[in-house]
Design a protein around this motif. Structure first.
Motif, PDB file in Angstrom:
ATOM      1  N   LEU A 122       0.837  -1.200   0.000  1.00  3.29           N
ATOM      2  CA  LEU A 122       0.000   0.000   0.000  1.00  3.29           C
ATOM      3  C   LEU A 122       0.872   1.251   0.000  1.00  3.29           C
ATOM      4  O   LEU A 122       0.622   2.205  -0.733  1.00  3.29           O
ATOM      5  CB  LEU A 122      -0.868   0.029   1.257  1.00  3.29           C
ATOM      6  N   VAL A 123       1.898   1.223   0.841  1.00  3.34           N
ATOM      7  CA  VAL A 123       2.801   2.372   0.932  1.00  3.34           C
ATOM      8  C   VAL A 123       3.448   2.634  -0.424  1.00  3.34           C
ATOM      9  O   VAL A 123       3.529   3.769  -0.897  1.00  3.34           O
ATOM     10  CB  VAL A 123       3.884   2.126   2.010  1.00  3.34           C
ATOM     11  N   GLU A 124       3.872   1.578  -1.055  1.00  4.43           N
ATOM     12  CA  GLU A 124       4.551   1.715  -2.333  1.00  4.43           C
ATOM     13  C   GLU A 124       3.611   2.286  -3.401  1.00  4.43           C
ATOM     14  O   GLU A 124       3.978   3.164  -4.177  1.00  4.43           O
ATOM     15  CB  GLU A 124       5.082   0.337  -2.769  1.00  4.43           C
ATOM     16  N   SER A 125       2.373   1.784  -3.423  1.00  4.26           N
ATOM     17  CA  SER A 125       1.432   2.313  -4.410  1.00  4.26           C
ATOM     18  C   SER A 125       1.111   3.767  -4.080  1.00  4.26           C
ATOM     19  O   SER A 125       0.982   4.597  -4.977  1.00  4.26           O
ATOM     20  CB  SER A 125       0.168   1.455  -4.474  1.00  4.26           C
ATOM     21  N   GLY A 126       1.015   4.085  -2.776  1.00  9.59           N
ATOM     22  CA  GLY A 126       0.763   5.473  -2.381  1.00  9.59           C
ATOM     23  C   GLY A 126       1.904   6.382  -2.800  1.00  9.59           C
ATOM     24  O   GLY A 126       1.704   7.501  -3.261  1.00  9.59           O
ATOM     25  N   ARG A 127       3.114   5.880  -2.685  1.00 11.13           N
ATOM     26  CA  ARG A 127       4.287   6.681  -3.047  1.00 11.13           C
ATOM     27  C   ARG A 127       4.280   6.971  -4.552  1.00 11.13           C
ATOM     28  O   ARG A 127       4.472   8.101  -4.988  1.00 11.13           O
ATOM     29  CB  ARG A 127       5.562   5.934  -2.660  1.00 11.13           C
ATOM     30  N   LYS A 128       4.012   5.937  -5.325  1.00 13.64           N
ATOM     31  CA  LYS A 128       4.012   6.126  -6.779  1.00 13.64           C
ATOM     32  C   LYS A 128       2.896   7.084  -7.195  1.00 13.64           C
ATOM     33  O   LYS A 128       3.090   7.938  -8.051  1.00 13.64           O
ATOM     34  CB  LYS A 128       3.840   4.776  -7.479  1.00 13.64           C
ATOM     35  N   PHE A 129       1.758   6.919  -6.580  1.00 15.12           N
ATOM     36  CA  PHE A 129       0.630   7.783  -6.895  1.00 15.12           C
ATOM     37  C   PHE A 129       0.992   9.229  -6.565  1.00 15.12           C
ATOM     38  O   PHE A 129       0.815  10.135  -7.374  1.00 15.12           O
ATOM     39  CB  PHE A 129      -0.570   7.325  -6.061  1.00 15.12           C
ATOM     40  N   ARG A 130       1.524   9.429  -5.385  1.00 10.33           N
ATOM     41  CA  ARG A 130       1.871  10.780  -4.952  1.00 10.33           C
ATOM     42  C   ARG A 130       2.964  11.389  -5.835  1.00 10.33           C
ATOM     43  O   ARG A 130       2.934  12.560  -6.170  1.00 10.33           O
ATOM     44  CB  ARG A 130       2.329  10.677  -3.489  1.00 10.33           C
ATOM     45  N   GLN A 131       3.930  10.554  -6.225  1.00  7.39           N
ATOM     46  CA  GLN A 131       5.033  11.095  -7.027  1.00  7.39           C
ATOM     47  C   GLN A 131       4.554  11.588  -8.387  1.00  7.39           C
ATOM     48  O   GLN A 131       5.079  12.559  -8.908  1.00  7.39           O
ATOM     49  CB  GLN A 131       6.125  10.042  -7.206  1.00  7.39           C
ATOM     50  N   THR A 132       3.574  10.917  -8.991  1.00  9.51           N
ATOM     51  CA  THR A 132       3.106  11.416 -10.292  1.00  9.51           C
ATOM     52  C   THR A 132       2.485  12.800 -10.137  1.00  9.51           C
ATOM     53  O   THR A 132       2.531  13.611 -11.043  1.00  9.51           O
ATOM     54  CB  THR A 132       2.034  10.486 -10.924  1.00  9.51           C
ATOM     55  N   TYR A 177      -6.222   9.107  -3.217  1.00 10.65           N
ATOM     56  CA  TYR A 177      -5.559   7.809  -3.084  1.00 10.65           C
ATOM     57  C   TYR A 177      -6.472   6.823  -2.337  1.00 10.65           C
ATOM     58  O   TYR A 177      -6.615   5.667  -2.736  1.00 10.65           O
ATOM     59  CB  TYR A 177      -4.224   7.948  -2.336  1.00 10.65           C
ATOM     60  N   PHE A 178      -7.062   7.333  -1.275  1.00 10.41           N
ATOM     61  CA  PHE A 178      -7.962   6.467  -0.505  1.00 10.41           C
ATOM     62  C   PHE A 178      -9.087   5.942  -1.405  1.00 10.41           C
ATOM     63  O   PHE A 178      -9.416   4.752  -1.392  1.00 10.41           O
ATOM     64  CB  PHE A 178      -8.549   7.247   0.682  1.00 10.41           C
ATOM     65  N   SER A 179      -9.669   6.842  -2.215  1.00 10.74           N
ATOM     66  CA  SER A 179     -10.779   6.438  -3.083  1.00 10.74           C
ATOM     67  C   SER A 179     -10.327   5.348  -4.049  1.00 10.74           C
ATOM     68  O   SER A 179     -11.030   4.376  -4.290  1.00 10.74           O
ATOM     69  CB  SER A 179     -11.307   7.623  -3.890  1.00 10.74           C
ATOM     70  N   LEU A 180      -9.141   5.551  -4.588  1.00 10.43           N
ATOM     71  CA  LEU A 180      -8.592   4.591  -5.552  1.00 10.43           C
ATOM     72  C   LEU A 180      -8.467   3.200  -4.899  1.00 10.43           C
ATOM     73  O   LEU A 180      -8.885   2.187  -5.452  1.00 10.43           O
ATOM     74  CB  LEU A 180      -7.205   5.088  -5.955  1.00 10.43           C
ATOM     75  N   ALA A 181      -7.882   3.193  -3.709  1.00  9.67           N
ATOM     76  CA  ALA A 181      -7.676   1.918  -3.011  1.00  9.67           C
ATOM     77  C   ALA A 181      -9.012   1.328  -2.595  1.00  9.67           C
ATOM     78  O   ALA A 181      -9.263   0.130  -2.732  1.00  9.67           O
ATOM     79  CB  ALA A 181      -6.796   2.130  -1.787  1.00  9.67           C
ATOM     80  N   HIS A 182      -9.882   2.193  -2.131  1.00 13.13           N
ATOM     81  CA  HIS A 182     -11.153   1.731  -1.600  1.00 13.13           C
ATOM     82  C   HIS A 182     -12.052   1.169  -2.700  1.00 13.13           C
ATOM     83  O   HIS A 182     -12.835   0.247  -2.476  1.00 13.13           O
ATOM     84  CB  HIS A 182     -11.832   2.899  -0.877  1.00 13.13           C
ATOM     85  N   GLN A 183     -11.938   1.719  -3.907  1.00 17.22           N
ATOM     86  CA  GLN A 183     -12.746   1.195  -5.022  1.00 17.22           C
ATOM     87  C   GLN A 183     -12.161  -0.104  -5.578  1.00 17.22           C
ATOM     88  O   GLN A 183     -12.665  -0.657  -6.536  1.00 17.22           O
ATOM     89  CB  GLN A 183     -12.779   2.209  -6.161  1.00 17.22           C
ATOM     90  N   GLY A 184     -11.042  -0.532  -5.030  1.00 15.70           N
ATOM     91  CA  GLY A 184     -10.439  -1.782  -5.498  1.00 15.70           C
ATOM     92  C   GLY A 184      -9.607  -1.600  -6.747  1.00 15.70           C
ATOM     93  O   GLY A 184      -9.315  -2.557  -7.460  1.00 15.70           O
ATOM     94  N   MET A 185      -9.205  -0.340  -7.025  1.00 14.01           N
ATOM     95  CA  MET A 185      -8.421  -0.125  -8.244  1.00 14.01           C
ATOM     96  C   MET A 185      -6.936  -0.405  -8.063  1.00 14.01           C
ATOM     97  O   MET A 185      -6.171  -0.368  -9.019  1.00 14.01           O
ATOM     98  CB  MET A 185      -8.619   1.296  -8.767  1.00 14.01           C
ATOM     99  N   LEU A 186      -6.522  -0.652  -6.829  1.00 20.53           N
ATOM    100  CA  LEU A 186      -5.117  -1.011  -6.633  1.00 20.53           C
ATOM    101  C   LEU A 186      -5.032  -2.526  -6.565  1.00 20.53           C
ATOM    102  O   LEU A 186      -5.599  -3.142  -5.675  1.00 20.53           O
ATOM    103  CB  LEU A 186      -4.580  -0.427  -5.330  1.00 20.53           C
ATOM    104  N   ALA A 187      -4.321  -3.094  -7.509  1.00 18.64           N
ATOM    105  CA  ALA A 187      -4.192  -4.555  -7.500  1.00 18.64           C
ATOM    106  C   ALA A 187      -3.100  -4.937  -6.527  1.00 18.64           C
ATOM    107  O   ALA A 187      -2.139  -4.198  -6.337  1.00 18.64           O
ATOM    108  CB  ALA A 187      -3.848  -5.045  -8.883  1.00 18.64           C
ATOM    109  N   ALA A 188      -3.254  -6.087  -5.919  1.00 20.05           N
ATOM    110  CA  ALA A 188      -2.172  -6.602  -5.085  1.00 20.05           C
ATOM    111  C   ALA A 188      -1.066  -7.034  -6.038  1.00 20.05           C
ATOM    112  O   ALA A 188      -1.238  -7.965  -6.809  1.00 20.05           O
ATOM    113  CB  ALA A 188      -2.672  -7.770  -4.259  1.00 20.05           C
TER     114      ALA A 188
END
Ligand code: SF4
Lengths: 277, 691
Positions: free
Chosen positions: B522-532, B549-560
């Motif tokens: 999660l941290v890694e995806s958050g970092r990449k998202f924030r960096q863009t 970011y929360f919405s993205l994760a919460h909607q299931g758009m972040l794949a494991a």
């Protein structure tokens, strides 16, 4: 058993020397653990990113891109521009004839394992000598002794000589190799180490002993933790090891990058091979 | 022209990769610098045999040999030579370094344009979720890039293939391509590079840069191209571009494969590279393959695709390599699979020599199988390509805490989620007490979590004071954080909450290595998202970014993204996977279990109304209608390749399980089942065959 395709390197060996438990967690178990390594995090990240850009800039220059064009790409960043200007005045490098190999990797077999070195730059004067350059974007210049104690100072020349590389047009003698650290904080005073046969033999013994020692350790129990707890303040596994809650402050240590750049450096930079700037 | 060039074609298992490794060793023995060799593979997993060999202690020392995909080469080239490309390609800020988008961040930015288009009603005639419109639009961009088609050609091809079925579809194709163009324009503004743009820039600009050509030709003199058939058409362009300056080239082509056609691979086009080579060889004899499996491959291929020429076969009964059993209901079939696997393991078969394969492997089936096998003491590993990160309990818990830390958001987590989060994170809090605690301290309508101190003392005692103290510390952290929330990007929030509280003694993540891995993702995806977002813009207040970011994760758009680690790969465990996933690992095992062979899914392809894997390839005529006959032929060909590929990767026995009624209760008689029935009728039943 170490992961398939595992290769020893100066940075993972340095982890082992600093703290066997850290090596076990980071490299043996590849255990991701998202603790903050140092505060302020954004400042630390910016420093790492700037370091990565500086490395890229030099690589581009060494590959033949126009320096004016490159200067324009960093014009918006005063610190990076300053490093770049200092690099352009680094005559030691620019006056050196020979073929350039920026961002180059070599590996050797040692003690039944593979040891890899990822060089910022190799300059090969065919049949004569090879000079290893390494860029350090430290804000303070470490002592020569500090460099001497780093695994990098042993691993890089050792791998270069031992790999029997044909880069130099034949077998390379230790005496033909030198290693140069360029430090942003003292750009006109590179730290130079000349290699020799005695050093090679000592390094060979030391590195093979170290690797053998690691290979004998199993994963049944936790490996020993460092006695120097100051290291834990800058280590992401702090909570797992019960070695405190809050991370250390960047300003409290010198040469931050080499001390703490492990997995954070790796993930921040999206997999830059060896972080040491 | 390359001085020594060889093209070897043959099916899997004839020793092509082994030969390539020997060829590389020979080059090294002749004094060739390892750094001058380039091993090109279509997918990283297919480079593993090379990486394993190059990192083995007995491999000769020296420079590292590059094992790359075209995508990897493109990314590396663009990173290094960016200033040469940025201006020419029309980027608004050529001085900015490129920002490489992940699948998630590309989807996030694409969603903006898709949602705007959806609001205009242009996609109304399709009954398609926004996420599918977004993915298929990105897919069209990729197809354009890997074929070097202009975007207009993609629309023209789709419209021509659609023919005159009904008139609502062509405007939809155009709309998808308009959205793609808007996204691409945005990338030019922001220096964003998604996968398709990387490929396009590499082929169109970097390969035409004289300095890059000098660099490449000085660096690489020897090319080894393995699994050519799985490559995109532009890989052929790249090989032709490099060809004349090479000293040697070895090209390997698997005649039965081509499994990545759905992703844009062009086996036919890649086969034409044979014409470049001075020597060509056809290898037919499998190495270390049982004659029974050879016979089974040949028979099944002809039964599935009668137009195929039957190869010369060993004189054996192919049924000796099969065990099959048919059941009326699906659960009975699963019982049989589990019992059979347990029987094999009991008889001494290592679990890693067993795979269970299905055309699609849903979460329920995967979970059911692994639970049943685990109950028998058999470990399993599975590949979960599309699992959302928020479905991991640790991720769900920390995302709920993130929402609780932001009472100003319009989203308030449901009570059940809060109960789960507290139970998941506070050590010693069981489900009943977690429920009790939540009922008292949390109301979705109230701003923040209530204090433990206000709870009546008898209830406090029930919950226990120790748990109460832990809850108190967590709540304090969330409240304190809330007062300065704008200072923290999403990844820092997650790292801090994890390190300061949840991974400390008294909390469940303290020594929970799995939770650490999930939160690290999660941290890694958050970092990449924030960096863009923040790479070239100073962000003073992170609140909005955090919510996005929360919405993205919460909607299931972040794949494991957790790719099976080396330990998973090497575990002595039964592997559960979709059939194509197993094929792309290119591994051989002793026993395969094929689930539900009567299902039509074995030959159906994913429904993708906005794109088309066959029409969007160079080898397909641009103005040709896609007919039912073509669809039938394509499916038959794909099934035939899939089945022969699987059989070639089996050493001993294939267990075929059949459920007459599918998982949804309908009678099943798919083409794979029919082929087996014909096969069984052709040969006498050997002793071991059950039916
Ligand atoms: S926290 Fe300290 S003891 Fe633990 S791994 Fe890190 S350095 Fe070693």
């Amino acid at each position: 058993m170490l992961p398939a395709n595992f290769q020893f390197s100066q940075s993972n060996l340095q982890d082992y020397v600093d703290c066997p438990r850290r090596f076990q967690l980071r490299h043996f178990q590849a255990q991701a653990w998202p603790g903050v390594q140092a505060e302020p995090v954004l400042e630390y990240e910016r420093h790492l990113e700037r370091g990565a850009r500086f490395h890229r800039l030099i690589e581009r220059h060494q590959l033949g891109m126009d320096s004016a064009m490159l200067a324009a790409t960093v014009a918006g960043d005063a610190e990076l521009s300053a490093w770049w200007r200092d690099y352009l005045h680094f005559d030691y490098l620019h006056d050196l004839p020979g073929r350039r190999y920026p961002e180059f990797s070599l590996s050797v077999e040692i003690a039944g394992a593979r040891l890899v070195a990822m060089y910022d730059l190799l300059v090969v004067v065919s049949g004569e000598r090879v000079v290893i350059f390494d860029w350090k974007t430290y804000h303070r210049e470490p002592s020569r002794q500090w460099f001497l104690a780093r695994l990098q100072t042993r691993v890089y020349p050792f791998v270069l000589v031992s790999s029997g590389t044909g880069l130099s047009g034949g077998n390379l003698l230790p005496e033909q190799v030198s290693m140069v650290y360029w430090v942003a904080a003292a750009p006109l005073e590179p730290v130079v180490f000349d290699y020799n046969s005695k050093r090679l033999a000592v390094d060979c013994d030391y590195l093979s002993g170290l690797i053998r020692e690691i290979l004998t350790l199993g994963d049944g129990s936790a490996w020993s933790m460092t006695a120097d707890e100051s290291r834990c303040r800058f280590c992401e596994y702090r909570s797992l090891c019960d070695r405190g809650v809050y991370p250390g402050l960047l300003e409290n240590i010198s040469n931050i990058d080499d001390n703490i750049a492990g997995s954070v450096g790796f993930s921040v930079l999206g997999g830059v091979g060896e972080v040491g700037f | 022209m390359a001085a020594r060039t060889l093209f070897i074609e043959g099916p899997a298992g004839v020793g092509k990769t082994t030969y390539a490794l020997r060829h590389i060793r020979d080059l090294l023995a002749q004094g060739t610098g390892p750094e001058t060799m380039l091993v090109l593979v279509p997918q990283r997993a297919l480079g593993r045999p090379y990486q394993a060999a190059f990192t083995a202690p007995d491999w000769p020392g020296g420079a590292q040999i590059d094992v790359v995909t075209l995508g990897g080469l493109a990314r590396r080239g663009l990173e290094t030579f960016w200033p040469l490309v940025a201006k020419q390609a029309g980027f608004a800020h050529p001085e900015w370094e490129p920002i490489f988008l992940t699948i998630e961040t590309a989807q996030y930015y694409m969603a903006r344009f898709v949602n705007t288009a959806i609001r205009t009603g242009v996609f109304d005639s399709l009954n398609l979720e926004p996420a599918h419109i977004m993915r298929q639009t990105l897919d069209n961009l990729s197809k354009a890039a890997v074929n070097s088609f202009p975007l207009d050609e993609v629309a023209d091809r789709l419209i021509a293939a659609w023919g005159d079925r009904h008139s609502s579809r062509p405007p939809v194709y155009r709309a998808s391509l308009d959205v793609a163009q808007e996204f691409r324009d945005y990338c030019l503004e922001t220096s964003f590079l998604d996968f398709s743009f990387q490929i396009e820039l590499y082929i169109k600009f970097l390969l035409n840069e004289p300095l890059y050509r000098v660099y490449f030709t000085q660096r690489y003199r020897h090319l080894i191209g393995d699994n050519l058939e799985e490559n995109f058409p532009v890989v052929g362009d790249f090989i032709r571009w490099a060809w004349d300056d090479l000293d040697s080239a070895l090209l390997l082509y698997d005649t039965d494969a081509g499994y990545r056609v759905f992703l844009g691979a062009d086996p036919g086009g890649m086969y034409e590279l044979k014409e470049l080579c001075a020597d060509t060889q056809v290898w037919r004899d499998p190495v270390n393959t049982s004659p029974v499996m050879v016979a089974l491959t040949g028979d099944l291929a002809v039964l599935l695709d009668p137009g195929r020429e039957k190869p010369v076969q060993p004189d054996v009964n192919p049924l000796e390599g099969l065990v099959y059993e048919s059941f009326r209901f699906y659960p009975e079939m699963i019982d049989w699979v589990v019992d059979s696997i347990a029987g094999l393991v009991d008889s001494g078969v290592p679990p890693r020599e067993i795979v269970v394969l299905a055309p699609f492997l849903g979460d329920a089936l995967r979970f059911g199988l692994s639970t049943r096998l685990n109950e028998r003491g058999i470990e399993t590993v599975s590949h979960r390509p599309s699992r959302a990160l928020r479905d991991e309990p640790a991720a769900r818990a920390i995302l709920t805490l993130m929402a609780l830390a932001h009472p100003e958001w319009s989203y308030r987590p449901p009570v059940d989620d809060v109960t789960h989060a507290l139970q998941e994170t506070i050590d010693g809090l069981d489900p009943v007490r977690a429920w009790l605690l939540t009922q008292i301290v949390y109301r979705p309508s109230r701003d923040d979590l209530g204090s433990f101190d206000i709870i009546k003392s008898d209830i406090q005692q029930r919950i226990t004071f120790q748990v109460g103290e832990r809850y108190h510390r967590l709540r304090e952290w969330l409240l304190e954080y809330g007062s300065g929330a704008e200072r923290f990007p999403p990844d820092h929030f997650l790292s801090r909450l994890f390190g300061d509280v949840l991974a400390q003694p008294g909390y469940s993540f303290h020594t929970n290595l799995d939770a650490g891995r999930v939160v690290a993702e999660l941290v890694e995806s958050g970092r990449k998202f924030r960096q863009t977002i923040s790479m070239y813009h100073d962000v003073e207040d992170w609140s909005a970014v955090l919510y996005e970011y929360f919405s993205l994760a919460h909607q299931g758009m972040l794949a494991a993204l957790y790719v099976a680690s080396w330990r998973d790969e090497e575990k002595d465990a039964v592997f559960l996977a979709p059939a194509y996933t197993f094929l792309m690992r290119n591994r051989r095992v002793d026993y395969q279990f094929w689930l539900d062979a009567g299902s039509d899914y074995w030959w159906e392809r994913l429904e993708q109304p906005l794109t088309h894997p066959y029409v969007l390839t160079r080898s397909y005529p641009p103005d040709q209608n896609w007919t039912d006959d073509l669809e039938f032929a394509a499916r038959r060909d794909a099934l035939c390749r899939l089945v022969t590929g699987l059989v070639r990767r089996c050493n001993r026995t294939i267990y075929i399980s059949i459920s007459n009624l599918g998982i949804s209760g309908y009678e099943q008689r798919g083409p794979l089942l029919r082929a087996f029935q014909q096969l069984v009728q052709r040969y006498p039943a050997p002793g071991g065959l059950r039916s």
